[in-house]
Structure formats: C-alpha cells, structure tokens
Design an enzyme around this catalytic site. Structure first.
Site, PDB file in Angstrom:
ATOM      1  N   CYS A 224      -4.590  -5.463  -2.678  1.00 20.81           N
ATOM      2  CA  CYS A 224      -5.298  -6.622  -3.233  1.00 20.81           C
ATOM      3  C   CYS A 224      -6.662  -6.815  -2.579  1.00 20.81           C
ATOM      4  O   CYS A 224      -7.677  -6.888  -3.254  1.00 20.81           O
ATOM      5  CB  CYS A 224      -4.459  -7.886  -3.077  1.00 20.81           C
ATOM      6  SG  CYS A 224      -3.026  -7.898  -4.149  1.00 20.81           S
ATOM      7  N   HIS A 225      -6.676  -6.907  -1.255  1.00 18.19           N
ATOM      8  CA  HIS A 225      -7.939  -7.179  -0.584  1.00 18.19           C
ATOM      9  C   HIS A 225      -8.199  -6.248   0.587  1.00 18.19           C
ATOM     10  O   HIS A 225      -9.020  -6.529   1.454  1.00 18.19           O
ATOM     11  CB  HIS A 225      -8.005  -8.634  -0.117  1.00 18.19           C
ATOM     12  CG  HIS A 225      -7.797  -9.618  -1.242  1.00 18.19           C
ATOM     13  ND1 HIS A 225      -6.567 -10.127  -1.547  1.00 18.19           N
ATOM     14  CD2 HIS A 225      -8.661 -10.123  -2.153  1.00 18.19           C
ATOM     15  CE1 HIS A 225      -6.678 -10.924  -2.596  1.00 18.19           C
ATOM     16  NE2 HIS A 225      -7.934 -10.937  -2.996  1.00 18.19           N
TER      17      HIS A 225
END
Lengths: 190, 251, 427
Positions: free
Chosen positions: A154-155
C-alpha cells in the site's frame, strides 16, 4: 417507572410529604434497591453484546508447524485476522539478532519477539501498522523488501525477518498475537 | 401441547375437566435432579447419558445444536472434550486446489450428524426421519418423563393389534406404532463409571442428557433465578413498608 | 430573564437552564409529581403503570434479541437456538421477552376489567377508552407476528391459520392473503415482513400510549367510587403516594414474571414450537397462545366462515362503542346492583371461551362455545343498555373524601339527590 418519576419529583420543587419522606431511611431503602435492580437488569443486556460463546470458541486456533519448510511461511486466520507464521533460516535469525537497536524505528530485541528456544519461528499479526493493509512476503514469490521480511504494497512500509518496521511510513513493528507452543511442532494462537 | 395450555389455565379448567382423546398410557415418572427451584443436573448421570448417545443414539439421530464444547456443562474436562471432538472427521473447507478437505473435529464444532441431510436419513431409515435430538425433550409433552417412558415402553402388542412391517409397538408413543427399534436393553452399554446398566438406569441417564441438550442453561437459570426471586421478595417487603410509611398521614 | 423563556421554578442552575428552554422537568412535575389523583385508588389502579413498564421491558429485550436474530426462513430457528445457547444471557433475554408477552396480556386484561367494572369508559373518558382498545388491537397484532418469528411448527401453522382468516373476505380475500404472505403460502417473505412489523408496531403502541396518557390527564383518573373529584380534599399528589403504591404492585408483578422466567419459562408456550417449521406437516392441534383463545373460540363457534371471522373482529369492535351502549348514569359497579354481577359473569364467560378455544370443537365444547359466544354479545349489546335503563343505582356518596353515606343528614345537608341524578357532572 416509579423511580424515574421519583427522580423527577426530586429534581422539581419537592414539598410536603415528599420532602419529609425523602430523608426517610424506609423510603431510601427501596429506592437504593431499585437502582441496584436497574443495574442488574442492564447487565445481561449489555453483556449480550459481548462475543457469544460460539465466537469465543473460535477465539483460539491451533497451528501445525510440520508442513512449513525452512525459509517459508504460512498465513492462518485467527479472529478474522491473518497470522503470519514463518520458519526462519539460521542466517535470518542471525541478521535479526545482530541488528543494532538504535537503527530501529521501534527498538525491540529479536529475543523479545520469539518464544525462548523457538527462535526459528516468528508468529505475527499480518496487518501493517500503518493503515491496516496485509503486507506481502509470506509466499516464496512475494517481494520481501530490502530487509528480507515483509513488504507492504500500500505505502511501501518494510519489515525485517523479526517483523520490525525498518522503513516507514508504518510507525510500529508488526504486532505479536498471544500464542504458546503446545509442543515443538504445534502452537496455539489466542 | 394441549396439556400445556391446560396446565396454564388449570385453575379455570379444573372444574370443567377435559375429555382427552389420546389413548397413550400415562407416562412413567422418574426422580429428576434438575426438577424444582434448586434443581441442578446430575452430571454423572448426564455423562452416562452422553455415553449412550455416542454409542447408540448417534447412529441414527443428529444433534445439530450441540457443540462438543457444550459438553463442559455436564462436567467433561477440556482435554476430554478435545479428545471426543478429535475422534470425528469433519469437512475442513477448501484447499489451495479448491478441493474439499477433511480435518479432525474441534471443540467448537457441532456434533457430527450420522447422515449428510434429512433426505439421506429418511432414505436410510425406510422413510421415517429420526428427529434431531438437540431439542427432543423440549419438543415433547412430558419432557424427560416421555423419553424415560418411551425407552421402556416396548411391549408386545395387545391381542388383535397388527403392527406394520418396520414398526414396533410402544405403549407410550402417540399412536403406538413407532419406527424406531427398541434402542436400549439391560446392559446395552458398559458404563465407564461402573454403574449397573439396567434398562431403567439407561433410560434415566439418556433422558437426563437429552434434557441437558434441550436446556443447557438450566443450572445457571435456576441459581440466578433463586437470587432474583430473593431480591424481588426483599424489594416487595421494603417497598410495601415504604408505602405504609408514605400513606400513614393519609389514612 | 430573556423573553421567550419558560418561567421555570427549578432551582438547580443546570436543570433550570434546560427547563427554561424545554420544560420537561416542570411537565413531569406537573403530570407525575403534583398531579392531583383521586385518593381512593385500590390496587386495580396499578395496572396502567404495570402495562407501561411491561411495554418498556418488552421493547428493551426485543431490541437486544433482534441483534442476534436472523429473519430468514432457513436461519430463524437456528438463530433462536444461537440466542438460547451461545449469546451471553441470551436465554434470559428471550425468556423475559417470551413470557413478557403473556404478562403484558394478563396486565392489560386486568386493566380492561378494571375499566369495565368501574365504568372508566363512560363520559368523559370515551376517547381514552377507545385509544385503549386501539392499543389492545396493536398488541394483538404485535404478539401474533412475534410468535411467528421463532419459526417453529406452531409459529408457521399459527401464521397460516390466522392469515387465512382474511380469505373470508368476499371477492378480494384470496388476493389479500397472497398480499399478506408475499407469496402463495407462508414463507420467507412473510417472515421478513412480520419481523419488520413486529419491530415497528411496539413504537406505534408507545405513541398511542402517549395519547392515552394525555387524554387521561385531561379528564383525570376515574376511581373506585366512579364519582367526580369535587376538590383538593378528594385528591393526593401522584408523587409520592401513587409512585410508591405503583412500586409495590410492580415488585409483586416482577416477582411473578421472574418466577415464570426462571422456573417455568415454557409453561405458557407450546412444546411443538421446539420443532422447526415444516410446511408439509400440520401438527395435530393448532392452538393459539392462551391470550387469543377466547377470540379463537368465538371464531370457531360459528359454522359459517365469513360470519365466524366477522364475529371475532366484532368481539373487539364492540368495545369501541361500549361507551354508548352503557346507558347507566352511574359509573362504578359498586353502586350498580345488577351490573356488578354481570361484569364478573362476563369474565367467567371469557374463561369458558378460553376453555373452548383450547379444545377440539366436538360435543359439549361446541355447545359451550355457542352459548358463551352468544352471552358475550348479549352482554354488550343487550344487557348493558337494558340494565342501564332498568337498574336502580345505590345512593352515591357525596364525595371521595366522605365515601360512606352513614347518616342522611351528615355533612352539608341531605343526601345529594343531584349526585345520583347527575353523577357525571363535573365538579
């Protein structure tokens, strides 16, 4: 109902017999009893919203470690969450133990994250501490990130083989579920 | 069921009386430890009943609302429950290839049924579906006494009564023709605790266990109930005293 | 004080701040604190408060049951078992709710009997009474739909039989029944809508109860003497006198309710409802819950389907017009030598109908059912108007404060003939 009414009367301008009897122990006693009774009625209703016994019965999961080969991991479900169980190689254990705590975002020794005598097994709640995604790295084909542990798609948070965060934005190490070794090849999570 | 309504309105109905058309014999009554305000389950008896269920009843009867973990209520230890559950194989969900798997049972699993579904059970039993036993005591007039009687009610039919093929004569069964063969006899099981397994003892034990499966909360219900009643009796008395006190200056 | 604020007499500054803007406290104080209430209530006057408490307990337990119940034909039965076996105190909440339905009807039936005996339906309380009958109807609908939810055998077949009543309506009957079912038999759509309505109707009942209480506080309460309040000497403030008296009744009532919940929770239920609904097998006896038995008996007492259904609905409908059927100038049966026998006889009649409703309609039961049904309607449609005309009421007391007419010349003069002639005149 009488109790709420009594309270209303009390809050208003009590007068006459009400004023006199308010101070009367004989009148206070049933009022106190009514408060206790109301609490006793409320508790079963409140408790009925807690996890029921069939849910609690699933609150622990036993995992057989036999099929996990060295260097690989599996994901099991526990209380609706993914749990990573990985069989670490000697090299991975050494890397995890040798890292300087000062280099870590959340300093924690590897020995505090495994069970004594079972350093080859790391058991983690597989939820990124950033915003709740499930990091990659348990399957052999997954990217494991720079530190050989887990990589959150995701990040871009990265975790080492001890599940400690090594690269942000995640602020904390992966959480450890409560678990215990039933024997060398079997753990009970929860 | 009609008896229930009758009992509920007994004070009214008694003088009028009821001509009951049922011709089933009056039920045998046993002494039940769980009767009465302070009643609790006789755990040893319920465990013996469970032994009968596992060795005999469960061959045909399901018990869908009971989980192995519920056996804690009749005094089985967690290790015993785990062993009982592990003795059966249950569906384990799909594997990575999408194939059905099997795994040993866990305490959280419900009792494994003898047949995959009602149709299969009916077919195997010659058209008569063995009822699920989780609520059998709750669903029968007479409750445990009915089970207790039924188990001991297999007798030779009266002269002139024809029993159809696949049926048996039971004097306590409504209509008398029951499809279930006599399940219990003297020494049908060898009790683990050494109790002598007479037919009456077995009937009593299995009825106790089946009452537990219908009402697993009964022990808690009774102990909480006694405390609630005591509290409310206390409240009634103090409230009445307070009422007398408040009204003293009116009368 | 700024303009537009309510002049509150509450002393506590925080409560005062609220009360000047929303005078709930003053209203409660006025309507339940100092509210002038006849001083001669007997314990029959507890039952309105008991019904209110029961309604609140039913809604509370119902909301928590709904958290764990699944209104789906395939899962309803097992979700009830889930409540009984797995949910913390689920068995307790369900038993309270289940027996609460019976308790509610017991309380409301006694409340209605109180109204009948003491003439609480008469001028000026006709609308109050009619609102009460609306509450009864809503309660019946709610109880019926609630009984369907566990989806046992009696739930299913009870729903089938009762919804089929509407098929008696000429021409459109069958269409109405299908509309009620949402299909061609009682099934999943029926269960779903019954759940929805069973959740909704109690709040409607709360609304009508509110109107019932508002109407009551306009006319003031009736009392065992049935005469009007003549002045402050006849009344007491509601609090503490009737709050504490209602509390005594409440304790006894909760004691009885708890005895059912903990020690005979299934006595008023039906064993057959522990068998999951089976649309292919009707149980040997389909019998409604005890509180519907008299009406069920009226239904079955008429050999004609349309007439039977009509008569059953008429048995409640007649209550609506009771205030105009009763021609007596006196309210309380205490002063009505003939009617005071007829009202208890009506109760006996209802018990007889209850007996008939619980039994197979054959032989003696059929005859009893017809006689009792006839008596029920005779009572309201013939005896009540006639007795009102012909009965000579006993002399009424002068006032509540002087309840006994001991000496003809005591108090303020002769026995007030006016009180007998115009007892309903407002003081």
């Amino acid at each position: 109902m009488a109790d709420t009414l009594a309270t209303a009367g009390h809050a208003g301008s009590g007068h006459g017999p009400a004023d006199k009897s308010k101070r009367d122990f004989l009148v206070m006693l049933p009022l106190a009893g009514a408060v206790v009774g109301a609490g006793a009625i409320a508790w079963p209703l409140i408790d009925s919203m807690n996890p029921s016994s069939d849910v609690l019965a699933l609150a622990s999961t036993e995992v057989d470690l036999t099929p996990i080969s060295e260097g690989s991991g599996i994901t099991v479900m526990w209380r609706g969450k993914p749990i990573f169980v990985r069989y670490r190689t000697a090299k991975e254990i050494k890397e995890a133990e040798d890292v300087k705590l000062s280099e870590l975002i959340e300093p924690q020794a590897d020995s505090a994250r495994v069970k004594p005598g079972h350093a080859q097994w790391i058991v983690l709640i597989g939820i990124c501490t950033h915003l709740g995604c499930i990091p990659l790295g348990n399957k052999p084909t997954d990217p494991r990130g720079e530190w050989g542990g887990w990589f959150c798609p995701c990040h871009g948070s990265q975790y080492d083989t001890s599940g400690r965060v090594r690269h942000g934005p995640a602020p904390l190490n992966l959480y450890l579920p409560p678990y215990a070794f039933l024997n060398d090849k079997r753990i009970k999570i929860g | 069921m009609r008896l229930r309504v009758l009992a509920a309105l007994a004070f009214l109905m008694a003088p009028l009386g009821g001509a009951n058309a049922q011709e089933a014999a009056p039920l045998l009554h046993s002494h039940w430890s769980f009767d009465g305000i302070f009643g609790t389950y006789d755990k040893a008896s319920a465990q013996r009943g469970f032994q009968i269920y596992s060795q005999i009843c469960s061959a045909c009867h399901s018990m869908n609302y009971m989980a192995y973990r519920n056996l804690a209520g009749i005094g089985l230890s967690p290790a015993q429950i785990k062993a009982v559950a592990a003795a059966v194989t249950v569906p384990g969900g799909l594997d990575d290839q999408g194939k059905e798997t099997e795994r040993p049972g866990r305490p959280s699993d419900t009792f494994k049924a003898p047949f995959p579904n009602d149709k299969a059970a009916e077919a195997a039993m010659g058209g008569a579906l063995p009822p699920d036993q989780s609520l059998l005591v709750a669903a029968r007039d007479g409750g445990p006494n009915y089970i207790y009687s039924l188990m001991q009610g297999y007798v030779d039919p009266p002269a002139g009564v024809q029993v159809p093929v696949g049926h048996y004569y039971n004097k306590y069964f409504p209509g008398h023709m029951i499809a279930m063969p006599p399940p219990l006899t003297d020494n049908a099981v060898t009790y683990a605790d050494g109790t002598k397994a007479t037919l009456a003892q077995e009937a009593h034990d299995v009825a106790t266990f089946l009452t537990y499966t219908s009402y697993p909360q009964l022990d808690e219900q009774h102990s909480l109930g006694v405390r609630v009643l005591l509290f409310l009796i206390f409240m009634t008395i103090v409230t009445y005293i307070a009422k007398r006190r408040v009204w003293a200056d009116v009368h | 004080m700024a303009a537009g604020l309510f002049k509150s007499e509450v002393k506590n500054p925080v409560l005062r701040w609220v009360d000047t803007r929303l005078p709930l406290i003053t209203m409660m104080q006025k309507e339940y604190g100092s509210f002038p209430t006849p001083r001669n209530f007997n314990y029959f006057w507890n039952f309105g408060a008991l019904a209110t408490v029961t309604l609140m307990i039913m809604i509370m337990t119902g909301v928590f049951l709904a958290m764990n119940y699944t209104p789906n034909a395939n899962m309803a039965f097992s979700s009830v078992q889930h409540i009984m076996r797995d949910v913390n105190y689920g068995w307790l909440i369900r038993y309270v709710h289940m027996n609460g339905a019976s308790m509610f009807f017991i309380v409301v039936y006694i409340h209605i009997f109180r109204g009948l005996y003491y003439g609480s339906y008469k001028f000026p309380r006709e609308l109050l009474w009619m609102l009460g009958v609306v509450i009864l109807l809503l309660m019946m609908a709610t109880a019926f739909m609630g009984y369907v939810l566990p989806w046992g055998q009696m739930s299913f077949w009870g729903a089938t039989v009762i919804t089929n009543l509407f098929s008696a309506i000429p021409v459109v009957g069958q269409s109405i029944v299908q509309w009620l079912w949402g299909g061609f038999s009682v099934g999943n759509p029926t269960l779903n809508r019954f759940f929805s309505l069973h959740y909704l109707l109690p709040f409607l009942i709360v609304g009508v109860v509110f109107l019932h209480v508002v109407a009551l506080h306009i006319t003031g309460s009736n009392n065992p003497l049935g005469i009007d309040v003549k002045g402050p000497q006849d009344t007491l403030p509601f609090h503490p006198y009737y709050t504490v008296k209602d509390s005594v009744g409440l304790c006894v009532f909760l004691l009885i309710w708890a005895a059912f919940v903990f020690f005979m929770p299934n006595l008023l239920g039906d064993t057959i409802n522990s068998i999951p609904a089976n649309p292919l097998q009707t149980p040997a006896d389909v019998v409604p819950e005890w509180y519907f038995l008299p009406f069920y008996a009226i239904l079955r007492s008429v050999p004609n389907k349309v007439l039977g259904v009509a008569l059953m609905f008429a048995s409640i409908g007649v209550l609506f017009v009771l205030p105009w059927l009763d021609t007596s100038p006196v309210r309380s049966c205490r002063f009505r030598p003939i009617y005071r026998i007829l009202v208890p006889l009506l109760v006996v009649d209802l018990f007889a109908l209850g007996y008939v409703g619980a039994h197979h309609p054959q032989g003696f039961v059929v005859l009893l059912g017809r006689v009792a049904t006839a008596w029920y309607f005779l009572h309201f449609l013939v005896f009540t108007p006639l007795v009102g005309w012909f009965e000579t009421p006993l002399p009424l007391p002068e006032s509540i404060a002087k309840p006994i007419v001991r000496k003809p010349h005591s108090g303020g003069g002769p026995i007030p003939g006016g009180a007998v002639a115009k007892p309903m005149e407002n003081a």
